[in-house]
Write a protein that holds these residues in place. Structure first.
Motif, PDB file in Angstrom:
ATOM      1  N   VAL A  56       0.773  -1.257  -0.121  1.00  0.00           N
ATOM      2  CA  VAL A  56       0.084  -0.146   0.052  1.00  0.00           C
ATOM      3  C   VAL A  56       0.826   1.055  -0.073  1.00  0.00           C
ATOM      4  O   VAL A  56       1.882   1.362   0.839  1.00  0.00           O
ATOM      5  N   ILE A  57       0.813   2.120  -0.841  1.00  0.00           N
ATOM      6  CA  ILE A  57       1.466   3.448  -0.876  1.00  0.00           C
ATOM      7  C   ILE A  57       0.554   4.487  -0.980  1.00  0.00           C
ATOM      8  O   ILE A  57      -0.376   4.506  -1.621  1.00  0.00           O
ATOM      9  N   GLY A  67      -2.645   3.764  -3.353  1.00  0.00           N
ATOM     10  CA  GLY A  67      -2.466   3.047  -4.576  1.00  0.00           C
ATOM     11  C   GLY A  67      -1.890   1.641  -3.985  1.00  0.00           C
ATOM     12  O   GLY A  67      -1.642   1.501  -2.771  1.00  0.00           O
ATOM     13  N   LEU A  68      -2.039   0.709  -4.660  1.00  0.00           N
ATOM     14  CA  LEU A  68      -1.359  -0.675  -4.485  1.00  0.00           C
ATOM     15  C   LEU A  68      -0.252  -0.943  -5.485  1.00  0.00           C
ATOM     16  O   LEU A  68      -0.639  -0.952  -6.658  1.00  0.00           O
ATOM     17  N   THR A  70       2.001  -3.932  -6.948  1.00  0.00           N
ATOM     18  CA  THR A  70       2.008  -5.323  -6.836  1.00  0.00           C
ATOM     19  C   THR A  70       3.424  -5.558  -7.093  1.00  0.00           C
ATOM     20  O   THR A  70       4.419  -5.037  -7.463  1.00  0.00           O
ATOM     21  N   GLU A  71       3.795  -7.069  -6.606  1.00  0.00           N
ATOM     22  CA  GLU A  71       5.047  -7.641  -6.511  1.00  0.00           C
ATOM     23  C   GLU A  71       5.708  -7.584  -8.044  1.00  0.00           C
ATOM     24  O   GLU A  71       6.911  -7.284  -8.278  1.00  0.00           O
ATOM     25  N   ASP A  72       4.751  -7.737  -8.976  1.00  0.00           N
ATOM     26  CA  ASP A  72       5.066  -7.611 -10.623  1.00  0.00           C
ATOM     27  C   ASP A  72       5.051  -6.233 -11.319  1.00  0.00           C
ATOM     28  O   ASP A  72       5.241  -5.949 -12.317  1.00  0.00           O
ATOM     29  N   GLY A  73       5.010  -5.035 -10.118  1.00  0.00           N
ATOM     30  CA  GLY A  73       5.132  -3.806 -10.714  1.00  0.00           C
ATOM     31  C   GLY A  73       3.770  -3.121 -11.255  1.00  0.00           C
ATOM     32  O   GLY A  73       3.791  -2.103 -11.753  1.00  0.00           O
ATOM     33  N   LYS A  74       2.584  -3.901 -11.194  1.00  0.00           N
ATOM     34  CA  LYS A  74       1.484  -2.947 -11.576  1.00  0.00           C
ATOM     35  C   LYS A  74       0.965  -2.028 -10.607  1.00  0.00           C
ATOM     36  O   LYS A  74       1.125  -2.423  -9.245  1.00  0.00           O
ATOM     37  N   ASN A  93      -2.214  -9.068   1.067  1.00  0.00           N
ATOM     38  CA  ASN A  93      -2.671  -9.801   0.219  1.00  0.00           C
ATOM     39  C   ASN A  93      -3.872  -9.218  -0.342  1.00  0.00           C
ATOM     40  O   ASN A  93      -4.837  -9.330   0.516  1.00  0.00           O
ATOM     41  N   VAL A  94      -4.171  -9.224  -1.655  1.00  0.00           N
ATOM     42  CA  VAL A  94      -5.568  -8.531  -1.872  1.00  0.00           C
ATOM     43  C   VAL A  94      -6.242  -9.584  -3.064  1.00  0.00           C
ATOM     44  O   VAL A  94      -5.268  -9.738  -4.114  1.00  0.00           O
TER      45      VAL A  94
END
Length: 130
Positions: A56-57, A67-68, A70-74, A93-94
């Motif tokens: 969460v940023i 915003g969120l 994700t680990e893969d940069g989305k 985890n969402v």
């Protein structure tokens, strides 16, 4: 003469019947055509729910929002992030889905509808974000 007239009439009638059969053979069956068009026209609306690990940023643009990442940069723009998860740097985890029908003014990330969210690691409270 009568035989020639009967023969000519028979030829004309048979020719007319034959051309009618040829035309029917090349035309699609209306019943099948309707069934096929129903299959094509009916939209398939499948919701794709995906579990993702994200951070969460807090983004200080446009008055500030969360915003969120994700680990893969989305970049996902959560559409109703619960208050208890509004922690900058929190790991979550969402479960949710992308909603491409929504228009937002943030101009950041892809609108994302959260179905379920779990806190993995807390972040910093942003109660005093102003």
């Amino acid at each position: 003469m009568i035989n020639k007239n009967i023969l000519a009439l028979a030829f004309i009638l048979l020719s007319a019947c034959q051309s009618n059969n040829i035309n029917n053979a090349t035309k699609p069956d209306n019943h099948l055509g309707k069934q096929e068009s129903k299959k094509i026209i009916q939209p398939i609306d499948k919701e794709i729910l995906v579990w993702q690990k994200a951070t969460v940023i807090y983004i200080s643009l446009e008055g500030g929002f969360f915003g969120l990442l994700t680990e893969d940069g989305k970049k996902l723009l959560p559409l109703k992030l619960p208050n208890k998860f509004q922690q900058n740097g929190a790991l979550v985890n969402v479960l949710g889905k992308v909603n491409s029908k929504v228009v937002t003014f943030q101009q950041w990330g892809i609108p994302f509808e959260i179905q379920q969210i779990n806190l993995i690691q807390p972040g910093q409270s942003t109660a005093n974000k102003n």
